[in-house]
Design an enzyme around this catalytic site. Structure first.
Site, PDB file in Angstrom:
ATOM      1  N   ALA A  16      -1.008  -8.147   2.128  1.00 31.09           N
ATOM      2  CA  ALA A  16      -1.385  -9.153   3.128  1.00 31.09           C
ATOM      3  C   ALA A  16      -1.371 -10.554   2.533  1.00 31.09           C
ATOM      4  CB  ALA A  16      -2.762  -8.829   3.714  1.00 31.09           C
ATOM      5  N   SER A  42      -1.847  -4.569  -7.641  1.00 32.04           N
ATOM      6  CA  SER A  42      -2.820  -4.606  -6.547  1.00 32.04           C
ATOM      7  C   SER A  42      -2.927  -3.241  -5.877  1.00 32.04           C
ATOM      8  CB  SER A  42      -2.424  -5.660  -5.514  1.00 32.04           C
ATOM      9  OG  SER A  42      -2.505  -6.946  -6.076  1.00 32.04           O
ATOM     10  N   SER A  44      -2.613  -2.243  -2.974  1.00 29.88           N
ATOM     11  CA  SER A  44      -1.571  -1.904  -1.993  1.00 29.88           C
ATOM     12  C   SER A  44      -0.565  -0.911  -2.577  1.00 29.88           C
ATOM     13  CB  SER A  44      -0.826  -3.172  -1.549  1.00 29.88           C
ATOM     14  OG  SER A  44      -1.670  -4.063  -0.871  1.00 29.88           O
ATOM     15  N   GLY A  49       2.006   7.529   1.638  1.00 30.23           N
ATOM     16  CA  GLY A  49       2.722   8.310   2.640  1.00 30.23           C
ATOM     17  C   GLY A  49       3.688   7.590   3.549  1.00 30.23           C
ATOM     18  N   HIS A 257     -11.064   9.910   3.967  1.00 30.48           N
ATOM     19  CA  HIS A 257      -9.762  10.589   3.975  1.00 30.48           C
ATOM     20  C   HIS A 257      -9.970  12.073   3.697  1.00 30.48           C
ATOM     21  CE1 HIS A 257      -5.606  11.595   3.134  1.00 30.48           C
ATOM     22  NE2 HIS A 257      -5.246  10.382   3.532  1.00 30.48           N
ATOM     23  N   ARG A 273       0.506  16.628   4.689  1.00 24.19           N
ATOM     24  CA  ARG A 273       0.331  17.349   5.961  1.00 24.19           C
ATOM     25  C   ARG A 273       1.367  16.900   6.989  1.00 24.19           C
ATOM     26  NH1 ARG A 273      -4.554  15.453   7.711  1.00 24.19           N
ATOM     27  NH2 ARG A 273      -4.645  14.036   5.943  1.00 24.19           N
ATOM     28  N   GLU A 395      -6.962  -5.485   4.953  1.00 22.91           N
ATOM     29  CA  GLU A 395      -8.174  -4.660   4.992  1.00 22.91           C
ATOM     30  C   GLU A 395      -9.438  -5.484   4.821  1.00 22.91           C
ATOM     31  OE1 GLU A 395     -10.066  -0.602   2.941  1.00 22.91           O
ATOM     32  OE2 GLU A 395      -8.106  -1.348   2.291  1.00 22.91           O
TER      33      GLU A 395
END
Length: 659
Positions: A16, A42, A44, A49, A257, A273, A395
């Protein structure tokens, strides 16, 4: 006194922050990015996924568009999000994906011909069309109607961060790492920059700018068990909180999570998954089908995490020295698939647990842990806070496209999308503003922060910062988890308030202002406890269950009393508790009226009478506009107009939907 001036100041070197810096540099602004660590390290980079964007290229993604992505995001939020921001996000995400591809992100691509995948535990073969060959591919993720998570194996965040960082560097962004923001410089309701501490030599520096944007990530480290990096401590948000002007929004909305590996807590991506992996219990049974027969293992994260803990409580967990856990089985995907698309997951399990997940019957031990912060620095749709000149994105912010639960893949997507959208608004602000502040005011902030540090150094006896932090984490872990109660939350609030009082008397043994981790722990823990109090107090007062906020004593979602956003701020410097305010969500402005989310039993909603009124209004308007021959963009605009820069609002071309 050391003052560094710039046009645009960005605190935080993740996706960001760096994407916002690119927007500023494209306008020719002198742009400084402050980062705790080298930016390519960082947090990030930890995203594995995928990134959600409605390209609709793959066969299982066909028919996807901004409307479907928007609907998934709203439902995923449990109707807690700002729907106009969710629209801004869904409209921009496809442009962000393609921009990243142009900057070198090696997205996995569609290969024409037969494709085999594991879906709901069964092998399924389907055909990828020739017209999609070479276009960006997608995998399935939780809580979505279409396969939408664009990916680069399971190193998506790493690939994205390197591409964005390289672009920011190429454009001449001034990146200063090992700098920690400890205070916001503000005067007469306007932000003028920050006081930052050089972590190498301990020097305090005033960074003064026409505009300041905070993009420092989440606050997961207030928990004992978290997938977050050690730098995700919420200290920057704590500094914003201490202005007494800017608010933090929905701090009680904390996501857990389902699949961190036990005991290290390192995340195993939802892509496991999404690609067909299954959660299994002590008997080897794939139990999610019993709870959620439709979405199964790919229900929303908050739902899967609750089901896992319920299953463990029912005696179906696996005993271990580190507590009960469940199994994640990806062996059914086959070794070739794992080594190609989930190689980091395989390596994590092999290095940290000594297991080979390609072997039949070898499963990863997993248990839900804190992962993401839906709450953060409250902003409007432009990223502006209540303190003029201060912006936030990613975030760190409560922009509020996630509401009370985030869908997997919507986080790195939000980071780059907010970097584009908010970053542009921020750049325009900086271009059209002036930095007007006296050196006397700047000096007063530097002197105040220096005095705080010297007081800690000078104190011979007092509280141990490491013990305070451990006690805070124990309280947060025990009482503000996946399931919450009045009694437990009250204990958390009372205990944290006591820690807040004690933290004012923190003392350390090593008496140097530079190269002193003990000093850093001392001033950080004071802000972390305040952040934890905002989470605890917000959760205590919110007497309902919504998304990731699950109250055992108030199990229903209450749209009559709690369809609102929690705002927390620190009214006075000497307070030991945040002040809470609330911001109503207007049902009559929503594009999708609140309804059943699709998980668990129906009837678990205290319905607001306005929901039915708005739903009927939407239905009638839609039917009327369709009869008039209006297309989906015109219908959407009539139902809920939203602001967005024209280049981001522009339509994109998809297979079967030409411009």
């Amino acid at each position: 006194m050391k003052i560094v001036y710039s046009d645009a100041l960005i605190v935080g070197g993740g996706l960001a922050g760096l994407r916002s810096a690119i927007g500023c540099r494209q306008l020719g602004l002198r742009t400084i990015v402050l980062s705790l660590i080298p930016v390519k390290r960082s947090h990030s980079a930890a995203a594995q996924g995928g990134m959600q964007a409605s390209l609709g290229n793959a066969t299982k993604a066909r028919g996807d568009n901004e409307d479907v992505h928007f609907m998934d995001t709203v439902k995923g939020s449990d109707w807690g999000c700002d729907q106009k921001v969710a629209r801004m996000f869904a409209a921009t995400a496809p442009k962000a994906i393609r921009e990243l591809a142009a900057w070198g992100v090696p997205w996995n691509r569609v290969k024409a011909g037969d494709r085999t995948a594991i879906i709901k535990g069964q092998k399924e073969t389907f055909k990828e069309e020739k017209e999609a060959h070479g276009l960006i591919n997608a995998r399935d993720f939780g809580g979505t109607k279409k396969w939408r998570a664009c990916f680069t194996g399971d190193a998506t965040g790493h690939s994205m961060l390197y591409a964005v960082a390289n672009e920011a560097i190429k454009l001449g962004t001034e990146i200063l790492d090992r700098k920690e923001m400890i205070a916001v410089i503000h005067h007469e309701g306007k932000c003028h920059g920050v006081v930052a501490r050089d972590l190498v030599n301990g020097e305090l520096i005033a960074y003064v700018a026409k505009g300041t944007l905070v993009a420092t990530g989440g606050y997961g480290r207030i928990y004992k068990n978290t997938t977050n990096a050690v730098i995700c401590d919420g200290v920057a948000a704590g500094a914003v909180l201490e202005t007494g002007i800017a608010r933090l929004g929905n701090m009680e909305a904390v996501q857990f999570h389902p699949t961190p590996i036990v005991p290290s807590g390192i995340l195993l991506t939802e892509g496991c998954r999404g690609d067909g992996g299954l959660l299994r219990d002590v008997d080897g049974h794939a139990f999610m089908a019993d709870y959620e027969p439709e979405k199964r293992d790919l229900a929303s994260r908050d739902v899967v995490s609750r089901r896992m803990l319920e299953h463990i409580k029912a005696g179906k967990g696996i005993k271990s020295p580190y507590g009960d856990h469940l199994w994640l089985d990806i062996s059914i995907l086959g070794a070739e698939h794992i080594h190609k698309n989930l190689r980091d997951v395989w390596e994590i399990a092999y290095c940290f647990n000594g297991i080979d997940l390609t072997q039949k019957g070898v499963y990863a031990p997993v248990r839900p842990m804190q992962h993401y912060s839906m709450g953060g620095i409250r902003t409007n749709h432009k990223g502006e806070t209540a303190l003029k000149g201060l912006f936030s994105a990613g975030e760190a912010a409560c922009w509020d496209m996630h509401g009370f639960n985030r869908l997997g893949g919507n986080s790195v997507a939000e980071a780059v999308v907010a970097g584009m959208v908010v970053g542009d608004y921020f750049a325009e602000h900086c271009k059209n503003s002036q930095a007007e502040i006296s050196t006397e005011v700047i000096q007063s902030f530097l002197d105040r922060e220096q005095a705080k540090l010297e007081a800690i150094i000078a104190r011979d006896q007092g509280e141990n910062p490491f013990k305070l932090k451990a006690q805070m984490q124990e309280l947060v872990e025990e009482y503000i988890g996946i399931f919450r109660t009045e009694e437990g939350l009250q204990k958390a609030v009372d205990g944290l308030e006591e820690l807040c009082k004690r933290s004012k008397n923190v003392a350390i043994r090593y008496k140097e202002l530079s190269a002193n981790p003990e000093l850093e722990e001392a001033y950080r823990v004071q802000k972390m406890i305040k952040i934890a109090l905002c989470v605890a107090k917000g959760a205590l007062e919110r007497r309902e269950s919504r998304g990731a906020h699950s109250r055992e004593d108030y199990p229903k979602r209450d749209d009559v009393n709690w369809l609102k956003r929690t705002l927390a701020y620190w009214k006075n410097e000497n307070d030991t508790m945040p002040t809470l305010e609330y911001e109503d969500l207007d049902i009559m402005e929503m594009e999708i009226a609140p309804a059943y989310r699709g998980y668990g039993p129906q009837g678990m909603i205290i319905e607001n009478e306005k929901s039915a009124i708005r739903a009927k209004e939407i239905e009638e308007m839609t039917e009327k506009l369709k009869a008039e021959g209006k297309n989906r963009w015109e219908i959407q605009d009539a139902l809920m107009p939203f602001e967005l820069q024209e280049r981001y609002k522009a339509r994109i071309e998809r297979i079967g939907e030409p411009l």
